[in-house]
Design a protein around this motif. Sequence first.
Motif, short mmCIF file in Angstrom:
data_model
loop_
_atom_site.label_atom_id
_atom_site.label_comp_id
_atom_site.label_asym_id
_atom_site.label_seq_id
_atom_site.Cartn_x
_atom_site.Cartn_y
_atom_site.Cartn_z
N ARG A 25 0.91 -1.21 -0.07
CA ARG A 25 0.10 -0.07 0.06
C ARG A 25 0.87 1.09 -0.08
NH1 ARG A 25 -4.46 0.83 4.57
NH2 ARG A 25 -2.45 1.01 5.98
N GLU A 47 -16.78 5.52 5.60
CA GLU A 47 -15.96 4.92 6.51
C GLU A 47 -15.90 5.38 7.83
OE1 GLU A 47 -11.72 4.95 5.30
OE2 GLU A 47 -11.94 7.07 4.16
N LYS A 71 -3.59 7.37 1.28
CA LYS A 71 -3.26 7.46 3.00
C LYS A 71 -2.32 8.57 3.15
CE LYS A 71 -2.63 4.31 6.69
NZ LYS A 71 -4.11 4.82 7.19
N SER A 104 -9.45 -1.55 12.21
CA SER A 104 -8.35 -0.64 12.04
C SER A 104 -7.01 -1.41 12.53
CB SER A 104 -8.34 0.75 12.48
OG SER A 104 -8.35 0.66 13.84
N THR A 105 -5.77 -0.82 12.29
CA THR A 105 -4.78 -1.62 12.96
C THR A 105 -4.94 -1.59 14.52
OG1 THR A 105 -3.12 -0.71 11.32
CG2 THR A 105 -2.34 -0.71 13.56
N GLY A 148 -8.15 -0.20 3.89
CA GLY A 148 -7.58 -0.83 4.97
C GLY A 148 -6.88 -2.12 4.62
N ILE A 149 -5.78 -2.46 5.41
CA ILE A 149 -5.15 -3.51 5.31
C ILE A 149 -6.13 -4.65 5.79
CG2 ILE A 149 -3.14 -5.02 5.95
CD1 ILE A 149 -2.63 -2.74 3.81
N ARG A 150 -6.94 -4.14 6.74
CA ARG A 150 -8.05 -5.28 7.28
C ARG A 150 -9.05 -5.51 6.23
NH1 ARG A 150 -4.19 -4.72 10.54
NH2 ARG A 150 -4.18 -2.93 9.47
N SER A 175 -10.80 7.16 11.37
CA SER A 175 -9.83 6.77 11.10
C SER A 175 -9.90 5.01 11.35
CB SER A 175 -8.80 7.03 12.46
OG SER A 175 -9.26 6.44 13.50
N SER A 176 -10.96 4.56 10.68
CA SER A 176 -11.29 3.08 10.30
C SER A 176 -12.17 3.04 9.32
CB SER A 176 -11.86 2.59 11.97
OG SER A 176 -13.13 3.39 12.10
N ASN A 177 -12.24 1.41 8.85
CA ASN A 177 -13.23 1.18 7.88
C ASN A 177 -14.33 0.58 8.90
OD1 ASN A 177 -10.47 -0.06 6.35
ND2 ASN A 177 -12.05 1.30 5.01
N1 PMP Z 1 -9.81 4.41 6.84
C1 PMP Z 1 -9.07 5.32 7.46
C2 PMP Z 1 -9.53 6.90 7.13
C3 PMP Z 1 -7.90 5.16 8.42
O1 PMP Z 1 -7.35 6.19 8.80
C4 PMP Z 1 -7.60 3.85 8.63
C5 PMP Z 1 -6.51 3.44 9.57
N2 PMP Z 1 -5.53 3.59 9.13
C6 PMP Z 1 -8.37 2.74 8.34
C7 PMP Z 1 -9.55 3.17 7.12
C8 PMP Z 1 -8.15 1.27 8.30
O2 PMP Z 1 -6.90 0.89 7.70
P1 PMP Z 1 -5.91 -0.05 8.25
O3 PMP Z 1 -6.97 -1.53 8.44
O4 PMP Z 1 -4.95 -0.32 7.20
O5 PMP Z 1 -5.44 -0.01 9.62
#
Ligand code: PMP
Length: 287
Positions: free
Chosen positions: A50, A182, A145, A245-246, A208-210, A185-187
């Motif tokens: 990514r 979303e 990102k 999220s992470t 997201g990686i998840r 800071s998460s999906n």
């Molecule tokens: N969407 C947004 C806006 C985010 O900031 C994040 C966290 N970095 C995610 C989704 C989830 O991504 P990931 O699974 O890579 O943490």
Amino acid sequence: LLCDLDGTLQPLAEAKVSVMDRGFLFGDGVYEAMPVYGRRIFRFDQHMARLARNLDKLRIPAPLDRDGWLARIRRLIDAHAAEDQIVYLQVTRGVAMREHVMLPGLTPTVFLFSQPMRPVPAEQRHHGVACVTARDLRWARGDIKSISLLGNVMARQVSADAGAAETLLLRDGEPGGPWLTEGASSNAWIVHEGALLGPPMDGHVLEGIRVALLRELCEEEGIAFNLRPLSEADLRAADEVLLSSTGKEVLAVTRIDGEPVGHGALRGKPGPVYARLFEAYQRAKCE
Ligand code: PMP
């Protein structure tokens, strides 16, 4: 805490970058935040892929290759005592006189730091979290990102002010909307008729990686998985709502704008799809 600025390990509190760094002046850079369990980076290759895609989109030359990143990150992890950490990494275009054009030939600024991972509190694991909704007012390149996170910061503050854990964003558009994009800071995910549904990974959503991880975990668990437009009505009628999220891994949302999520006996409680995905996630971490 130690950090790594342009290849030099140093105390986080002492690291300095130029005021002419384009990250500071324009938010011209990208980042990653990756989980470390038992000193192993979880889904390292996916995070690096990514990062490479994001650097490409912004025409920032890759400062390191995969193995170069791995060595830098390993050294940083080893400099800290915690077994479980979150490594933050950012690359900006570099230092130059202020000018909007993407000046070629700059040396990207590379910054990493690591913190002990703060696990999701047991209370949130057992009862789920409250979220509030807000209009998604961000730009149409949410796939990047970007370190320019003002829209996300403003969105998150809406739930912080309400004492809630995350803000779910709803984007205006076409008849049938608004549409779930979303979290700040998460999906975001809903469960409908036993299937895990997420919005399409277009310019309004960060992949997201998840996302791919949950697809794999759903396959293992025999849970249907689909990405398709989800309306505000879909969100409010969902059997379950989840975040990923992470830091949150996968987390149940049990209240939205004060209303309990779900139906019947499970109303306002984490649901069965959450429980299975949480367990599957914990197993995946240990593989
Ligand atoms: N969407 C947004 C806006 C985010 O900031 C994040 C966290 N970095 C995610 C989704 C989830 O991504 P990931 O699974 O890579 O943490």
